[in-house]
Design a protein around this motif. Structure first.
Motif, PDB file in Angstrom:
ATOM      1  N   ASP A  89      43.471  34.366  40.843  1.00 15.92           N
ATOM      2  CA  ASP A  89      44.810  33.974  40.389  1.00 15.92           C
ATOM      3  C   ASP A  89      45.695  35.180  40.090  1.00 15.92           C
ATOM      4  O   ASP A  89      46.817  35.031  39.600  1.00 15.92           O
ATOM      5  N   ASN A  90      45.183  36.378  40.381  1.00 11.15           N
ATOM      6  CA  ASN A  90      45.925  37.629  40.135  1.00 11.15           C
ATOM      7  C   ASN A  90      46.356  37.775  38.673  1.00 11.15           C
ATOM      8  O   ASN A  90      47.362  38.403  38.373  1.00 11.15           O
ATOM      9  N   ARG A  91      45.576  37.189  37.766  1.00 12.20           N
ATOM     10  CA  ARG A  91      45.938  37.276  36.351  1.00 12.20           C
ATOM     11  C   ARG A  91      45.895  38.723  35.854  1.00 12.20           C
ATOM     12  O   ARG A  91      46.782  39.146  35.109  1.00 12.20           O
ATOM     13  N   VAL A 119      48.993  44.829  37.433  1.00 17.01           N
ATOM     14  CA  VAL A 119      50.393  44.456  37.227  1.00 17.01           C
ATOM     15  C   VAL A 119      50.536  43.127  36.488  1.00 17.01           C
ATOM     16  O   VAL A 119      51.561  42.859  35.857  1.00 17.01           O
ATOM     17  N   GLY A 120      49.501  42.271  36.558  1.00 14.95           N
ATOM     18  CA  GLY A 120      49.585  40.965  35.914  1.00 14.95           C
ATOM     19  C   GLY A 120      49.396  41.040  34.417  1.00 14.95           C
ATOM     20  O   GLY A 120      50.259  40.611  33.644  1.00 14.95           O
ATOM     21  N   VAL A 121      48.281  41.597  33.984  1.00 15.60           N
ATOM     22  CA  VAL A 121      47.972  41.641  32.561  1.00 15.60           C
ATOM     23  C   VAL A 121      48.930  42.539  31.786  1.00 15.60           C
ATOM     24  O   VAL A 121      49.243  42.270  30.616  1.00 15.60           O
ATOM     25  N   THR A 122      49.433  43.578  32.415  1.00 15.40           N
ATOM     26  CA  THR A 122      50.362  44.488  31.735  1.00 15.40           C
ATOM     27  C   THR A 122      51.808  44.038  31.839  1.00 15.40           C
ATOM     28  O   THR A 122      52.678  44.562  31.142  1.00 15.40           O
ATOM     29  N   LYS A 123      52.056  43.087  32.752  1.00 22.49           N
ATOM     30  CA  LYS A 123      53.429  42.643  33.036  1.00 22.49           C
ATOM     31  C   LYS A 123      54.321  43.839  33.395  1.00 22.49           C
ATOM     32  O   LYS A 123      55.478  43.930  32.978  1.00 22.49           O
ATOM     33  N   ASN A 124      53.740  44.736  34.169  1.00 22.07           N
ATOM     34  CA  ASN A 124      54.403  45.986  34.544  1.00 22.07           C
ATOM     35  C   ASN A 124      54.169  46.218  36.029  1.00 22.07           C
ATOM     36  O   ASN A 124      53.036  46.481  36.456  1.00 22.07           O
ATOM     37  N   ALA A 125      55.214  46.126  36.826  1.00 18.94           N
ATOM     38  CA  ALA A 125      55.095  46.226  38.289  1.00 18.94           C
ATOM     39  C   ALA A 125      54.691  47.612  38.778  1.00 18.94           C
ATOM     40  O   ALA A 125      54.374  47.778  39.958  1.00 18.94           O
ATOM     41  N   VAL A 131      48.383  54.500  40.800  1.00 21.77           N
ATOM     42  CA  VAL A 131      49.154  55.044  39.678  1.00 21.77           C
ATOM     43  C   VAL A 131      48.292  55.097  38.426  1.00 21.77           C
ATOM     44  O   VAL A 131      48.256  56.104  37.704  1.00 21.77           O
ATOM     45  N   ARG A 132      47.564  54.031  38.155  1.00 22.63           N
ATOM     46  CA  ARG A 132      46.693  54.010  36.978  1.00 22.63           C
ATOM     47  C   ARG A 132      45.576  55.038  37.097  1.00 22.63           C
ATOM     48  O   ARG A 132      45.208  55.691  36.106  1.00 22.63           O
ATOM     49  N   LEU A 133      45.035  55.181  38.266  1.00 22.14           N
ATOM     50  CA  LEU A 133      43.951  56.141  38.479  1.00 22.14           C
ATOM     51  C   LEU A 133      44.413  57.571  38.204  1.00 22.14           C
ATOM     52  O   LEU A 133      43.768  58.312  37.449  1.00 22.14           O
ATOM     53  N   LEU A 134      45.536  57.956  38.786  1.00 23.36           N
ATOM     54  CA  LEU A 134      46.032  59.321  38.602  1.00 23.36           C
ATOM     55  C   LEU A 134      46.538  59.542  37.178  1.00 23.36           C
ATOM     56  O   LEU A 134      46.320  60.614  36.594  1.00 23.36           O
ATOM     57  N   THR A 135      47.195  58.538  36.613  1.00 23.46           N
ATOM     58  CA  THR A 135      47.671  58.657  35.234  1.00 23.46           C
ATOM     59  C   THR A 135      46.503  58.856  34.276  1.00 23.46           C
ATOM     60  O   THR A 135      46.535  59.716  33.391  1.00 23.46           O
ATOM     61  N   LYS A 279      36.008  43.976  33.688  1.00 23.52           N
ATOM     62  CA  LYS A 279      37.216  43.360  33.144  1.00 23.52           C
ATOM     63  C   LYS A 279      38.287  44.430  32.945  1.00 23.52           C
ATOM     64  O   LYS A 279      38.015  45.635  33.073  1.00 23.52           O
ATOM     65  N   TYR A 280      39.480  43.991  32.616  1.00 25.74           N
ATOM     66  CA  TYR A 280      40.600  44.901  32.442  1.00 25.74           C
ATOM     67  C   TYR A 280      40.309  45.928  31.354  1.00 25.74           C
ATOM     68  O   TYR A 280      39.741  45.611  30.305  1.00 25.74           O
ATOM     69  N   THR A 281      40.707  47.182  31.625  1.00 27.26           N
ATOM     70  CA  THR A 281      40.551  48.275  30.670  1.00 27.26           C
ATOM     71  C   THR A 281      41.895  48.955  30.497  1.00 27.26           C
ATOM     72  O   THR A 281      42.527  49.349  31.482  1.00 27.26           O
ATOM     73  N   SER A 282      42.362  49.075  29.272  1.00 21.29           N
ATOM     74  CA  SER A 282      43.668  49.682  29.019  1.00 21.29           C
ATOM     75  C   SER A 282      43.591  51.199  29.122  1.00 21.29           C
ATOM     76  O   SER A 282      42.532  51.806  28.916  1.00 21.29           O
ATOM     77  N   LEU A 283      44.721  51.797  29.452  1.00 21.67           N
ATOM     78  CA  LEU A 283      44.817  53.259  29.561  1.00 21.67           C
ATOM     79  C   LEU A 283      44.978  53.884  28.174  1.00 21.67           C
ATOM     80  O   LEU A 283      45.611  53.297  27.300  1.00 21.67           O
ATOM     81  N   PRO A 284      44.434  55.105  27.979  1.00 24.06           N
ATOM     82  CA  PRO A 284      43.506  55.814  28.856  1.00 24.06           C
ATOM     83  C   PRO A 284      42.071  55.353  28.597  1.00 24.06           C
ATOM     84  O   PRO A 284      41.771  54.837  27.529  1.00 24.06           O
ATOM     85  N   TYR A 285      41.192  55.534  29.558  1.00 17.85           N
ATOM     86  CA  TYR A 285      39.790  55.168  29.392  1.00 17.85           C
ATOM     87  C   TYR A 285      38.907  56.249  30.016  1.00 17.85           C
ATOM     88  O   TYR A 285      39.329  56.961  30.928  1.00 17.85           O
ATOM     89  N   THR A 286      37.714  56.368  29.480  1.00 17.75           N
ATOM     90  CA  THR A 286      36.782  57.379  29.983  1.00 17.75           C
ATOM     91  C   THR A 286      35.507  56.763  30.545  1.00 17.75           C
ATOM     92  O   THR A 286      34.677  57.471  31.091  1.00 17.75           O
TER      93      THR A 286
END
Length: 318
Positions: A89-91, A119-125, A131-135, A279-286
Motif C-alpha cells: 500500500d506504499n504506506r 515518502v509515505g511515512v514521512t509525508k515528504n516527497a 537521498v536518505r542513504l547519502l544523507t 520496518k521504517y527507521t528514522s534518520l539518522p541511524y547506524t
C-alpha cells in the motif's frame, strides 16, 4: 495637347529614370548576395562558445570480471533490502531502496549503509532511498563527500537523487530497473552541447550511471513493459514486481560465487542483510551501517592507519 517632341522627351526621361532605378536595384541585390556568400550567416554561439570546457563527462564503466560479480551481489542485496520491508500500500514509501559501498575497502568490509524510500511515512516527497542513504551516510560519517563510493539502487535515479549524487562526488550509480519516464538524468548531465546555440559544458563531477548486469533487472524491465508501462511506483507495489524481488532475495541467499575472492563479499552481504531492520527507521541511524575509515583492513599498522586517514581527508576536503 502636347506636341510630339514634348511627348517623346517625357517618354525618354521616364525610361531613363526606370533604367537608373533598375541599375540601382540590381547593384544592391548583387552586393547583398555577395555579402552573404563572403560572410555566411551562422546561428548565434552558445554562452560557452568562448569558454574552455574543463568538465569532461564521466569515464566509461569498465569493471573486471571479479568486480562485475561484486556488482551483481550488491545489486541482489539492494533488491533484498527492499523485499525485507515490502509494501503493498506504499504506506512507508515506494518499493525502492539502495545500498552504499566503498570499493576501496577490503572485500568483506565494503558495505557502508542502506536505505529505503520513505515518502509515505514521512509525508515528504524528497525522501527517496538514495537521498536518505547519502544523507544518513554523511551524517553518521561526519563528512561532506561520498567521493569514490558506489551506490546500488533498485530503480534508475530521478533528477533529485542524481543531483545529490553529483554534488557529493559519488563515483558510480548502478541501477536495477530502468525508469523510462524519469531516468537517464546522469546521461543528460553529461551531455556536451557547448557547440549548439545556447549550449553548455557537461555538468561538473560526472557520475557513472550503469544498468546492473543481472537477470532480475531484465525481467523487471520486460514485465513492466508488458504491463503497458503504468505508473512505475504503483506497479512496484504489485504482485509481478513482488515475485521478482523475492527471486532476487532468494538468489542472494543461495548465491554461489564464480571467483573465490568474492566469497567474503557474499557472506558479508548476507550478514549485512540480517542486520537491516524490517520496518521504517528514522534518520539518522547506524544499524547495519559502518564508518568506512574505522573498518578493519587486516593487522593494524602505521601504513594502514595512514591510508585510512588519507581517505578521510580526501572525503572531507576533496
Amino acid at each position: 495637347m502636347t506636341s510630339a517632341g514634348s511627348y517623346n522627351s517625357l517618354v525618354a526621361t521616364r525610361f531613363a529614370c526606370a533604367t537608373l532605378a533598375l541599375i540601382v536595384m540590381t547593384t544592391k541585390v548583387y552586393a547583398s548576395e555577395n555579402s552573404v556568400h563572403s560572410h555566411p550567416q551562422t546561428a548565434p554561439a552558445g554562452p560557452m562558445a568562448n569558454t574552455r570546457c574543463n568538465n569532461a563527462p564521466p569515464t566509461p564503466y569498465n569493471p573486471s570480471s571479479t568486480e562485475l560479480e561484486r556488482d551483481k551481489i550488491y545489486s541482489l542485496l539492494a533488491y533484498a533490502v527492499v523485499y525485507k520491508d515490502w509494501q503493498t500500500d506504499n504506506r512507508r514509501g515506494f518499493n525502492i531502496g539502495s545500498v552504499l559501498v566503498d570499493p576501496n575497502q577490503a572485500p568483506d568490509h565494503q558495505l557502508v549503509c542502506w536505505a529505503r524510500n520513505s515518502v509515505g511515512v514521512t509525508k515528504n516527497a524528497t525522501q527517496h532511498g538514495e537521498v536518505r542513504l547519502l544523507t544518513n551516510y554523511l551524517e553518521i560519517a561526519g563528512v561532506r563527500s561520498a567521493k569514490g563510493l558506489k551506490l546500488y539502487t533498485t530503480l534508475e535515479p530521478c533528477a533529485m537523487c542524481s543531483g545529490m549524487m553529483t554534488l557529493v562526488s559519488l563515483r558510480t550509480s548502478i541501477y536495477g530497473q530502468t525508469d523510462p519516464r524519469f531516468g537517464k538524468v546522469m546521461e543528460r548531465l553529461a551531455l556536451d552541447s557547448q557547440n549548439l546555440p545556447e549550449g553548455h559544458c557537461p555538468y561538473p563531477r560526472g557520475v557513472q550511471s550503469v544498468a546492473a548486469q543481472v537477470a532480475i533487472r531484465e525481467r523487471l524491465d520486460t514485465a513492466y513493459a508488458a504491463a503497458g508501462k503504468p505508473g512505475i511506483t504503483s506497479w512496484l507495489a504489485g504482485e509481478a514486481a513482488r515475485t521478482l524481488f523475492e527471486q532476487a532475495a532468494s538468489e542472494l541467499a543461495g548465491y554461489q560465487v564464480q571467483f573465490a575472492e568474492n566469497q567474503r563479499v557474499v557472506d558479508r552481504a548476507r550478514a549485512f542483510l540480517a542486520k537491516v531492520p524490517s520496518k521504517y527507521t528514522s534518520l539518522p541511524y547506524t544499524r547495519a551501517c559502518e564508518e568506512p575509515w574505522v573498518q578493519q583492513e587486516g593487522p593494524f599498522s602505521l601504513k594502514t592507519m595512514s591510508e585510512r586517514v588519507k581517505r578521510w581527508v580526501e572525503r572531507v576536503f576533496y
